[in-house]
Design an enzyme around this catalytic site. Structure first.
Site, PDB file in Angstrom:
ATOM      1  N   HIS A  11     -27.717 -77.074 -42.751  1.00  0.00           N
ATOM      2  CA  HIS A  11     -27.309 -75.714 -43.106  1.00  0.00           C
ATOM      3  C   HIS A  11     -28.469 -74.745 -42.936  1.00  0.00           C
ATOM      4  CE1 HIS A  11     -26.203 -72.309 -45.665  1.00  0.00           C
ATOM      5  NE2 HIS A  11     -24.939 -72.694 -45.578  1.00  0.00           N
ATOM      6  N   GLY A  12     -29.624 -75.072 -43.530  1.00  0.00           N
ATOM      7  CA  GLY A  12     -30.797 -74.227 -43.406  1.00  0.00           C
ATOM      8  C   GLY A  12     -30.996 -73.232 -44.527  1.00  0.00           C
ATOM      9  N   ASP A  13     -29.948 -72.957 -45.306  1.00  0.00           N
ATOM     10  CA  ASP A  13     -30.057 -72.042 -46.451  1.00  0.00           C
ATOM     11  C   ASP A  13     -29.048 -72.474 -47.515  1.00  0.00           C
ATOM     12  OD1 ASP A  13     -30.980 -69.920 -47.972  1.00  0.00           O
ATOM     13  OD2 ASP A  13     -29.677 -68.442 -47.022  1.00  0.00           O
ATOM     14  N   LEU A  14     -29.078 -73.751 -47.838  1.00  0.00           N
ATOM     15  CA  LEU A  14     -28.077 -74.332 -48.727  1.00  0.00           C
ATOM     16  C   LEU A  14     -28.415 -74.027 -50.182  1.00  0.00           C
ATOM     17  CD1 LEU A  14     -25.522 -76.166 -48.594  1.00  0.00           C
ATOM     18  CD2 LEU A  14     -27.036 -78.078 -49.162  1.00  0.00           C
ATOM     19  N   ASN A  25     -23.927 -69.967 -51.488  1.00  0.00           N
ATOM     20  CA  ASN A  25     -23.415 -70.174 -50.133  1.00  0.00           C
ATOM     21  C   ASN A  25     -22.411 -71.320 -50.070  1.00  0.00           C
ATOM     22  OD1 ASN A  25     -24.736 -68.091 -48.872  1.00  0.00           O
ATOM     23  ND2 ASN A  25     -26.441 -69.333 -48.147  1.00  0.00           N
TER      24      ASN A  25
END
Length: 310
Positions: free
Chosen positions: A192-195, A199
């Site tokens: 995801h990278g920004d979990l 979100n």
């Protein structure tokens, strides 16, 4: 023309300056053009996140969806690629995309986020479960996190030397070691990278679905750090912050089926980055003043707590 939320307009101009103001002036027309092209009509109040607006719509009378248009930025470019790869597995479905306008037509789910769940263990376990669901082979063309390792190390060393900060050398060295030992050799796994909990939204097709991915290829344990930072308020309110931090790591690693030490090391790296970033740039929710000082001090504390042997 659809009116844009005032808070979103104000924060966009504060962050992006003249480029943000110019984009905001064009945004209502962009939304109208996309609504027509994708045969949609507005179906609710315009919402927004940090960098984009969300317009609830109906398509072909009965199908519900949301139109998302984000400020053009390289960090948002691979969001639709991630949705395509997941094809609804643990994330909302992508119906249409316009990469030039940084726009997507997405599956509509509930507005309730995982952040609204009171049980902290449940929040972390759901995030870990989703992390595991989203960890699939990454398609070509996505940014590889291992390619950022040299820049990460250089920035950590520059920040440690140039900034006034209370982080012991041991703490900074641990973050650098993570970059060297984990950062340069990462799997080609889609993450995801920004979990974090805001979100992750309630849904019907699956209990929870992810939104707003960065679409990176890298180590799934990397997202343990983004989750931990988002639990700042919970950690600060805990009677024993150290115990609370390690509880989050334990629950996340078990649910995500990841090596617990690896998750801790990435989380420590994220905390050190945040401590330095806050001093150089501030944070999106606090650019200056007492709140920025409070957040920066928390990042310092978190970085120390996560450093083994400190």
């Amino acid at each position: 023309m659809i009116a844009m939320p005032e808070e979103f307009a104000r924060s966009t101009i504060e962050r992006e300056g003249e480029a943000g103001a110019e984009w905001l002036a064009e945004l209502p027309g962009i939304v109208e053009e996309l609504l027509g092209r994708w045969e949609c009509v507005p179906d609710g109040k315009v919402l927004h996140g940090g960098v984009g607006v969300i317009v609830p719509v109906r398509r072909r009378a009965e199908e519900t969806a949301v139109l998302k248009v984000s400020f053009p930025h390289p960090g948002n470019a691979h969001e639709p690629d991630a949705f395509v790869a997941w094809a609804g597995r643990g994330a909302v479905l992508l119906h249409e995309r316009d990469d030039e306008r940084f726009a997507m037509l997405l599956e509509r789910v509930q507005a309730a986020t995982l952040a609204e769940v009171a049980d902290g263990d449940e929040v972390v376990a759901v995030a870990g479960w989703l992390n595991r669901r989203l960890a699939i082979p990454a398609p070509s063309g996505l940014p590889r996190l291992r390619e950022q390792a040299d820049a990460w190390e250089e920035q950590l060393r520059r920040d440690a030397e140039e900034l006034t900060h209370p982080l012991p050398r041991q703490v900074v060295d641990a973050a650098v070691a993570t970059v060297r030992e984990l950062g340069r050799v990462q799997p080609d796994t889609l993450i995801h990278g920004d979990l974090h909990a805001r979100n992750i939204l309630r849904a019907g097709r699956e209990p929870w679905l992810a939104v707003d991915p960065k679409g990176y290829a890298g180590d799934p344990a990397y997202d343990g750090g983004t989750l931990l930072k988002s639990r700042a308020l919970t950690l600060l309110e805990a009677d024993d912050p150290s115990k609370a931090v390690h509880r989050i790591l334990d629950v996340f690693a078990e649910a995500a089926e990841l090596d617990r030490e690896r998750v801790q090391r990435w989380a420590q790296f994220h905390a050190v980055q945040a401590a330095f970033w806050g001093r150089r740039h501030g944070f999106r929710i606090a650019r200056s003043g007492p709140q920025l000082d409070w957040l920066t001090e928390f990042a310092d504390r978190l970085a120390k707590l996560l450093t083994k042997g400190s």
